[in-house]
Design a protein around this motif. Structure first.
Motif, PDB file in Angstrom:
ATOM      1  N   GLY A   5       0.777  -1.257   0.172  1.00 52.23           N
ATOM      2  CA  GLY A   5      -0.093  -0.109  -0.177  1.00 52.23           C
ATOM      3  C   GLY A   5       0.716   1.016   0.058  1.00 52.23           C
ATOM      4  N   ASP A   6       0.293   2.578  -0.304  1.00 52.55           N
ATOM      5  CA  ASP A   6       1.062   3.681  -0.230  1.00 52.55           C
ATOM      6  C   ASP A   6      -0.067   4.789   0.182  1.00 52.55           C
ATOM      7  N   ILE A   7       0.646   5.812   0.660  1.00 50.46           N
ATOM      8  CA  ILE A   7       0.353   7.214   1.058  1.00 50.46           C
ATOM      9  C   ILE A   7       1.261   8.242   0.650  1.00 50.46           C
ATOM     10  N   ASP A   8       0.398   9.468   0.407  1.00 48.91           N
ATOM     11  CA  ASP A   8       1.124  10.754  -0.020  1.00 48.91           C
ATOM     12  C   ASP A   8       0.867  11.472   1.418  1.00 48.91           C
ATOM     13  N   ILE A   9       2.016  12.174   1.820  1.00 46.82           N
ATOM     14  CA  ILE A   9       1.805  13.061   3.068  1.00 46.82           C
ATOM     15  C   ILE A   9       2.183  14.475   2.637  1.00 46.82           C
ATOM     16  N   ASP A  10       1.199  15.520   3.006  1.00 43.64           N
ATOM     17  CA  ASP A  10       1.417  16.854   2.792  1.00 43.64           C
ATOM     18  C   ASP A  10       2.700  17.036   3.784  1.00 43.64           C
ATOM     19  N   ALA A  11       3.991  17.394   3.289  1.00 48.73           N
ATOM     20  CA  ALA A  11       5.021  17.277   4.192  1.00 48.73           C
ATOM     21  C   ALA A  11       5.546  18.774   4.489  1.00 48.73           C
ATOM     22  N   ALA A  12       4.552  19.821   4.315  1.00 46.36           N
ATOM     23  CA  ALA A  12       4.966  21.103   4.764  1.00 46.36           C
ATOM     24  C   ALA A  12       5.045  21.515   6.286  1.00 46.36           C
ATOM     25  N   GLU A  13       4.258  20.965   7.132  1.00 45.88           N
ATOM     26  CA  GLU A  13       4.404  20.910   8.452  1.00 45.88           C
ATOM     27  C   GLU A  13       5.615  19.993   9.228  1.00 45.88           C
ATOM     28  N   LEU A  14       5.721  18.831   8.617  1.00 47.45           N
ATOM     29  CA  LEU A  14       6.620  17.905   8.757  1.00 47.45           C
ATOM     30  C   LEU A  14       7.988  18.350   8.536  1.00 47.45           C
ATOM     31  N   LEU A  15       8.298  19.093   7.370  1.00 47.13           N
ATOM     32  CA  LEU A  15       9.712  19.809   6.991  1.00 47.13           C
ATOM     33  C   LEU A  15       9.998  20.837   8.036  1.00 47.13           C
ATOM     34  N   ALA A  16       9.026  21.708   8.229  1.00 49.13           N
ATOM     35  CA  ALA A  16       9.050  22.804   9.094  1.00 49.13           C
ATOM     36  C   ALA A  16       9.595  22.359  10.368  1.00 49.13           C
ATOM     37  N   ALA A  62      -4.832  19.608  -3.829  1.00 50.99           N
ATOM     38  CA  ALA A  62      -5.984  20.479  -3.523  1.00 50.99           C
ATOM     39  C   ALA A  62      -6.142  20.749  -2.052  1.00 50.99           C
ATOM     40  N   VAL A  63      -6.178  22.162  -1.863  1.00 51.07           N
ATOM     41  CA  VAL A  63      -6.361  22.659  -0.368  1.00 51.07           C
ATOM     42  C   VAL A  63      -7.627  23.541  -0.287  1.00 51.07           C
ATOM     43  N   ALA A  64      -8.459  23.227   0.445  1.00 46.77           N
ATOM     44  CA  ALA A  64      -9.508  24.082   0.404  1.00 46.77           C
ATOM     45  C   ALA A  64     -10.190  24.509  -0.963  1.00 46.77           C
ATOM     46  N   GLY A  65     -10.349  23.719  -1.642  1.00 42.40           N
ATOM     47  CA  GLY A  65     -10.980  24.079  -3.071  1.00 42.40           C
ATOM     48  C   GLY A  65     -10.176  24.760  -4.132  1.00 42.40           C
ATOM     49  N   LYS A  66      -8.646  24.892  -3.842  1.00 38.51           N
ATOM     50  CA  LYS A  66      -7.808  25.372  -4.287  1.00 38.51           C
ATOM     51  C   LYS A  66      -6.537  24.447  -4.750  1.00 38.51           C
ATOM     52  N   VAL A  67      -6.134  24.568  -6.018  1.00 36.86           N
ATOM     53  CA  VAL A  67      -4.884  23.745  -6.355  1.00 36.86           C
ATOM     54  C   VAL A  67      -3.702  24.502  -5.883  1.00 36.86           C
ATOM     55  N   LEU A  68      -2.916  23.816  -5.074  1.00 39.54           N
ATOM     56  CA  LEU A  68      -1.694  24.399  -4.612  1.00 39.54           C
ATOM     57  C   LEU A  68      -0.420  23.498  -4.709  1.00 39.54           C
ATOM     58  N   VAL A  69       0.683  24.210  -4.709  1.00 38.54           N
ATOM     59  CA  VAL A  69       1.990  23.610  -4.942  1.00 38.54           C
ATOM     60  C   VAL A  69       2.467  23.195  -3.566  1.00 38.54           C
ATOM     61  N   ARG A  70       2.451  21.850  -3.200  1.00 34.91           N
ATOM     62  CA  ARG A  70       3.112  21.534  -1.855  1.00 34.91           C
ATOM     63  C   ARG A  70       4.167  20.703  -1.911  1.00 34.91           C
ATOM     64  N   PRO A  71       4.858  20.492  -0.789  1.00 36.28           N
ATOM     65  CA  PRO A  71       5.774  19.510  -0.688  1.00 36.28           C
ATOM     66  C   PRO A  71       5.174  18.056  -0.395  1.00 36.28           C
ATOM     67  N   VAL A  72       5.380  17.186  -0.965  1.00 37.73           N
ATOM     68  CA  VAL A  72       4.530  15.871  -0.884  1.00 37.73           C
ATOM     69  C   VAL A  72       5.555  14.736  -0.424  1.00 37.73           C
ATOM     70  N   LEU A  73       5.264  13.960   0.403  1.00 39.57           N
ATOM     71  CA  LEU A  73       6.227  12.841   0.895  1.00 39.57           C
ATOM     72  C   LEU A  73       5.543  11.372   0.597  1.00 39.57           C
TER      73      LEU A  73
END
Length: 305
Positions: A26-37, A218-229
């Motif tokens: 199995g696999d998951i993708d994590i929005d890593a912004a807070e993790l990296l910070a 997709a964040v709150a109905g908007k497409v944003l570029v984010r770091p993904v793990l």
């Protein structure tokens, strides 16, 4: 206290032998912004070389605590709860040309800083040749021909996991691979891969950490570029069913989304740079003040004379 294997686990054990075919992934993708910070902040405050892999390992320990049915040892038709939540980190040495591993005992009770510190110290011991257990195991690996080595690995797993024996004199430690394993390909820039389970691991899951990359999210109905793990996992179906795997994945996501919520407050081990500058300025001002006072005292003495 052990209990007799029942239900799906008994059926799975009767259907498959050692991990050759009972694996599922199995696999998951994590929005890593807070993790990296968070990792950056902890490194700055403590000086510890905390990486994404360390945080994922800590998340896996958290998840095993959330899903205790996975943290078991299977032997002779019975399931035995493990004494602690231990995570085995596969690490590279000799400039990446060799692989070894470090087991972190009671990883759920340690902070990510403590995990990073232990791994750094243990890897250094392996590199320096001062890790006696590793030395004995490496000597055995070097001496035995492949066919004999395969049998030796099976016997080692039977002794240290099935029988739960600790044999340090032979370089065979009890439950050597803990309750889960972590490895990473992110350091090589690989985003997505799966790692197989060997028959002698005796663990329910092997987690692989990929490389963080910028992705549209997709964040709150908007497409944003984010770091993904990206994180992938290989499960042994003799230990884990679909519900437990999903619960495990949710718990990993829970930790990685807000790691600071599950970590103790970090104690600053590296002086704050602003404080260092302020202290230096204060010391310089104090020195200047003393010099001025000394000069004034000397002039007063001269005038009095």
């Amino acid at each position: 206290m052990s209990t007799r294997v029942q239900g799906w686990r008994k059926l799975a054990g009767a259907s498959w032998g050692a991990p050759r075919d009972p694996q599922f992934t199995g696999d998951i993708d994590i929005d890593a912004a807070e993790l990296l910070a968070y990792a950056d902040r902890v490194r700055m405050e403590t000086g510890a070389h905390v990486t994404v892999t360390h945080l994922v390992g800590r998340a896996v320990a958290h998840a095993l605590g959330r899903v205790p049915a996975m943290n078991v040892r299977l032997a002779r038709g019975r399931e035995h709860p493990r004494e602690s939540i231990d995570v085995f980190f596969i690490v590279s040495t000799a400039g990446g040309s060799e692989l070894t591993g470090i087991k972190v005992t009671a990883a759920d009770q340690k902070s990510v800083v403590e995990i990073a510190d232990q791994l750094e110290a243990d890897v250094q011991a392996v590199t320096d040749g001062t890790d006696a257990d590793f030395g004995r195991a490496k000597k055995l690996l070097t001496l035995l021909p492949p066919r004999v080595l395969k049998a030796a690995l099976g016997i080692s797993a039977w002794l240290t996991s099935d029988l739960n024996l600790d044999l340090p004199a032979l370089g065979m430690r009890r439950q050597a691979f803990g309750g889960a394993m972590i490895t990473s390909v992110g350091m090589w820039g690989i985003a997505h891969a799966y790692s197989p389970l060997a028959h002698y691991y005796r663990v329910p899951v092997l987690v692989l950490v990929g490389a963080v990359s910028q992705q549209p999210v997709a964040v709150a109905g908007k497409v944003l570029v984010r770091p993904v793990l990206p994180i992938t996992a290989t499960f042994d179906h003799r230990y884990v069913d679909g519900f437990q795997a999903a619960s495990f994945a949710h718990a990993v996501e829970e930790y990685l989304a807000h790691p600071a919520s599950f970590e103790p407050r970090t104690e600053r081990r590296v002086p704050d740079q602003r404080s260092v500058v302020e202290d230096a300025a204060a010391a310089q001002a104090e020195g200047a003040s003393k010099t001025t006072a000394t000069g004034q005292a000397a002039r007063s003495t001269t005038m009095g004379a």
